[in-house]
Scaffold this motif. Sequence first.
Motif, PDB file in Angstrom:
ATOM      1  N   SER A 120      -0.722  -3.396 -15.039  1.00  0.00           N
ATOM      2  CA  SER A 120      -1.804  -3.904 -14.188  1.00  0.00           C
ATOM      3  C   SER A 120      -1.478  -5.274 -13.594  1.00  0.00           C
ATOM      4  CB  SER A 120      -3.093  -3.989 -15.002  1.00  0.00           C
ATOM      5  OG  SER A 120      -2.892  -4.798 -16.156  1.00  0.00           O
ATOM      6  N   PRO A 121      -0.609  -5.339 -12.585  1.00  0.00           N
ATOM      7  CA  PRO A 121       0.214  -4.223 -12.095  1.00  0.00           C
ATOM      8  C   PRO A 121       1.576  -4.216 -12.803  1.00  0.00           C
ATOM      9  CG  PRO A 121       0.413  -6.077 -10.623  1.00  0.00           C
ATOM     10  CD  PRO A 121      -0.512  -6.522 -11.729  1.00  0.00           C
ATOM     11  N   ALA A 122       2.251  -3.086 -12.744  1.00  0.00           N
ATOM     12  CA  ALA A 122       3.606  -3.011 -13.287  1.00  0.00           C
ATOM     13  C   ALA A 122       4.577  -3.799 -12.415  1.00  0.00           C
ATOM     14  CB  ALA A 122       4.062  -1.557 -13.379  1.00  0.00           C
ATOM     15  N   LEU A 123       4.236  -3.918 -11.149  1.00  0.00           N
ATOM     16  CA  LEU A 123       5.098  -4.619 -10.200  1.00  0.00           C
ATOM     17  C   LEU A 123       4.255  -5.041  -8.998  1.00  0.00           C
ATOM     18  CD1 LEU A 123       8.233  -4.956 -10.529  1.00  0.00           C
ATOM     19  CD2 LEU A 123       8.466  -3.211  -8.768  1.00  0.00           C
ATOM     20  N   THR A 124       4.547  -6.217  -8.467  1.00  0.00           N
ATOM     21  CA  THR A 124       3.944  -6.641  -7.207  1.00  0.00           C
ATOM     22  C   THR A 124       5.024  -6.585  -6.135  1.00  0.00           C
ATOM     23  OG1 THR A 124       2.345  -8.106  -8.289  1.00  0.00           O
ATOM     24  CG2 THR A 124       2.823  -8.525  -5.970  1.00  0.00           C
ATOM     25  N   VAL A 125       4.766  -5.858  -5.085  1.00  0.00           N
ATOM     26  CA  VAL A 125       5.739  -5.701  -3.999  1.00  0.00           C
ATOM     27  C   VAL A 125       5.176  -6.348  -2.735  1.00  0.00           C
ATOM     28  CG1 VAL A 125       6.989  -4.080  -2.524  1.00  0.00           C
ATOM     29  CG2 VAL A 125       6.674  -3.577  -4.967  1.00  0.00           C
ATOM     30  N   VAL A 126       5.919  -7.292  -2.213  1.00  0.00           N
ATOM     31  CA  VAL A 126       5.561  -7.937  -0.953  1.00  0.00           C
ATOM     32  C   VAL A 126       6.556  -7.454   0.104  1.00  0.00           C
ATOM     33  CG1 VAL A 126       5.270 -10.128   0.260  1.00  0.00           C
ATOM     34  CG2 VAL A 126       4.708  -9.968  -2.182  1.00  0.00           C
ATOM     35  N   THR A 127       6.064  -6.891   1.183  1.00  0.00           N
ATOM     36  CA  THR A 127       6.968  -6.341   2.188  1.00  0.00           C
ATOM     37  C   THR A 127       6.397  -6.490   3.588  1.00  0.00           C
ATOM     38  OG1 THR A 127       8.245  -4.371   2.841  1.00  0.00           O
ATOM     39  CG2 THR A 127       6.018  -3.989   2.017  1.00  0.00           C
ATOM     40  N   ASN A 128       7.273  -6.579   4.548  1.00  0.00           N
ATOM     41  CA  ASN A 128       6.868  -6.546   5.952  1.00  0.00           C
ATOM     42  C   ASN A 128       7.207  -5.208   6.587  1.00  0.00           C
ATOM     43  OD1 ASN A 128       9.706  -7.030   5.940  1.00  0.00           O
ATOM     44  ND2 ASN A 128       9.596  -7.861   8.013  1.00  0.00           N
ATOM     45  N   ALA A 129       7.587  -4.217   5.746  1.00  0.00           N
ATOM     46  CA  ALA A 129       7.985  -2.903   6.240  1.00  0.00           C
ATOM     47  C   ALA A 129       6.840  -1.910   6.063  1.00  0.00           C
ATOM     48  CB  ALA A 129       9.223  -2.409   5.504  1.00  0.00           C
ATOM     49  N   LEU A 130       6.328  -1.393   7.159  1.00  0.00           N
ATOM     50  CA  LEU A 130       5.193  -0.483   7.106  1.00  0.00           C
ATOM     51  C   LEU A 130       5.521   0.801   6.359  1.00  0.00           C
ATOM     52  CD1 LEU A 130       3.895  -0.904  10.767  1.00  0.00           C
ATOM     53  CD2 LEU A 130       2.803  -1.768   8.687  1.00  0.00           C
ATOM     54  N   ASN A 131       6.723   1.327   6.537  1.00  0.00           N
ATOM     55  CA  ASN A 131       7.067   2.585   5.873  1.00  0.00           C
ATOM     56  C   ASN A 131       7.155   2.412   4.365  1.00  0.00           C
ATOM     57  OD1 ASN A 131       9.552   1.081   6.408  1.00  0.00           O
ATOM     58  ND2 ASN A 131      10.632   2.857   5.593  1.00  0.00           N
ATOM     59  N   ILE A 132       7.683   1.271   3.906  1.00  0.00           N
ATOM     60  CA  ILE A 132       7.763   1.011   2.468  1.00  0.00           C
ATOM     61  C   ILE A 132       6.364   0.844   1.881  1.00  0.00           C
ATOM     62  CG2 ILE A 132       8.475  -0.694   0.743  1.00  0.00           C
ATOM     63  CD1 ILE A 132      11.021  -1.117   2.366  1.00  0.00           C
ATOM     64  N   ALA A 133       5.528   0.087   2.566  1.00  0.00           N
ATOM     65  CA  ALA A 133       4.149  -0.090   2.105  1.00  0.00           C
ATOM     66  C   ALA A 133       3.430   1.247   2.018  1.00  0.00           C
ATOM     67  CB  ALA A 133       3.404  -1.042   3.033  1.00  0.00           C
ATOM     68  N   GLY A 134       3.651   2.106   2.997  1.00  0.00           N
ATOM     69  CA  GLY A 134       3.005   3.407   3.005  1.00  0.00           C
ATOM     70  C   GLY A 134       3.431   4.278   1.844  1.00  0.00           C
ATOM     71  N   GLU A 135       4.720   4.238   1.488  1.00  0.00           N
ATOM     72  CA  GLU A 135       5.212   5.059   0.382  1.00  0.00           C
ATOM     73  C   GLU A 135       4.721   4.557  -0.969  1.00  0.00           C
ATOM     74  OE1 GLU A 135       9.130   6.475   0.084  1.00  0.00           O
ATOM     75  OE2 GLU A 135       9.466   6.611   2.248  1.00  0.00           O
TER      76      GLU A 135
END
Length: 259
Positions: A120-135
Amino acid sequence: MARDTRWQALLELLAERGRLDVEEAAAELAVSAATIRRDLDGLAEQRMLVRTRGGAVAHGVSYELPLRYKTARHASEKQRIAAAVAELVAPGEAVGLTGGTTTTEVARALAVRPDLAAGSPALTVVTNALNIAGELAVRPQFKIVVTGGVARPQSFELVGPLADGVLGAVTLDVAVLGVGAFDPVHGAAAHDESEAAVNRLLCERAERVVVAADSSKLQRRAFARICGPEPVDTLVTDTAVAPETVRRFEEAGVRVLAV
């Protein structure tokens, strides 16, 4: 050879050379010149190239293949690289991911890691890539932070001052960079200056920086500089990398993992 395969091959040749001749392309792909002319006409209609008498040229100096045409290039190498990069990330960390085919594979490798299946959370992902965020957004164990910005259709990346504003307000444990080129002297670079600017800020906000790049991108230069070799802690690449290239990166202070 199927049309989609030919189109990808033609775009790869164009990315390498900047100019194509119909007869030469026909010989390389073992198809007729008429087929190549039709293919080039089709790609020109999609604004992927500029038709010339007897061939085609790329759209300007910093030409790059759109992401959808890059996915099959060095696919197995990128998947191995991605798995190795994912193992460098610890549970609970904040991870920055740039756009690109290799970093997309990194996101997928993180998504199937058993030890990141809960938390909670297992990982925090910061991205500027829409496809990665969507997946990753469909995976509740991940906290996904998407930068603002203007979307580039070539890479699905958000760029510009809105992206800068979000990244300036966060701190990352690790930034994973997908690059257009990485050189032990000149550093990491992208084909587009706006992408390079966002990637540079990701580096600055991270405790450590990992470059994920197959060996075809090493000891090369691209149009827009992201950073020198100094901020990069680790380069993860494939086993086709030349020993001399490894030595040069290690002399520049970059740890090299060839997988």
